[in-house]
Design an enzyme around this catalytic site. Sequence first.
Site, mmCIF file in Angstrom:
data_model
loop_
_atom_site.group_PDB
_atom_site.id
_atom_site.type_symbol
_atom_site.label_atom_id
_atom_site.label_comp_id
_atom_site.label_asym_id
_atom_site.label_seq_id
_atom_site.Cartn_x
_atom_site.Cartn_y
_atom_site.Cartn_z
ATOM 1 N N CYS A 58 -7.308 -2.394 8.124
ATOM 2 C CA CYS A 58 -6.256 -2.729 7.519
ATOM 3 C C CYS A 58 -5.404 -0.751 7.669
ATOM 4 C CB CYS A 58 -6.261 -3.089 6.146
ATOM 5 S SG CYS A 58 -6.200 -4.839 6.876
ATOM 6 N N HIS A 85 -1.845 -5.824 1.642
ATOM 7 C CA HIS A 85 -3.007 -6.763 1.456
ATOM 8 C C HIS A 85 -2.705 -7.948 0.563
ATOM 9 C CE1 HIS A 85 -5.668 -3.003 2.714
ATOM 10 N NE2 HIS A 85 -6.394 -4.541 2.997
ATOM 11 N N GLU A 142 0.934 -0.918 -0.473
ATOM 12 C CA GLU A 142 -0.209 0.028 0.456
ATOM 13 C C GLU A 142 1.141 1.485 0.352
ATOM 14 O OE1 GLU A 142 -3.306 0.329 -0.398
ATOM 15 O OE2 GLU A 142 -3.406 -2.057 -0.030
HETATM 16 N N1 PCA Z 1 -8.766 -6.726 6.636
HETATM 17 C C1 PCA Z 1 -9.183 -6.008 6.347
HETATM 18 C C2 PCA Z 1 -8.690 -5.906 8.441
HETATM 19 C C3 PCA Z 1 -8.186 -7.373 8.897
HETATM 20 C C4 PCA Z 1 -7.694 -7.603 7.390
HETATM 21 O O1 PCA Z 1 -6.559 -8.792 7.137
HETATM 22 C C5 PCA Z 1 -9.114 -4.764 5.754
HETATM 23 O O2 PCA Z 1 -8.516 -5.000 4.767
HETATM 24 O O3 PCA Z 1 -9.225 -3.755 6.304
#
Ligand code: PCA
Length: 200
Positions: A146, A168, A83
Amino acid sequence: MSQARQKLLITGFDPFGGRSINPSWLAVQALPDQIGSFDLVKLQIPTIYGIAAQTVLHEAKMLSPSVILCIGQAAGRRSITPEFVGINLRHSSIADNRDFCPKDSPILPAGPTAYFTTLPVRSMTAAMSAKKIPSAVSYSAGTFVCNDVLYTLLHHYAGTDTKVGFIHVPLLPEQANTDEPSLPLHLICDGLRTAIEAIT
Ligand code: PCA
């Protein structure tokens, strides 16, 4: 001469949104304890607004890591996505693991709109692509937990030597519905290892 060892705190989340597993924590657990010049410290954090970031900060205070890298699940994504930015916004259509479902509220009322990651996401993505591991830089970590963690950590460590980033990862084949993209755990682990090797 041997390279100086550095500490890297790496986190994964517990399952949320009615799913029974979260690939982020499964992948973190499956990583080796040493990657390149980094000694990894692994931590599971809860998918709860505010508490997730506080859990990381608490551990980081004791550990003083050079790098904090948080991993999260992103249903719908095909690639491993470092990100670029965390934004000062909480907004969710599903509840977190404490049944909290904020609508358009700031994470920090007086905080700046956004922070850019302090990890080299371009080199990390390039290193993964060079190994044919599906990856791409992402310009939105969403507005769920996240992003909450990424923004809060970037705010806390702004102007310090501690580098902060978020990656992610896609769903695993065993948890994805037929219409959802996924990536096997071994590829996710290869990708994360490669991304960490690219951090200098
Ligand atoms: N993904 C979520 C929160 C926890 C996770 O593994 C997110 O993308 O915000």
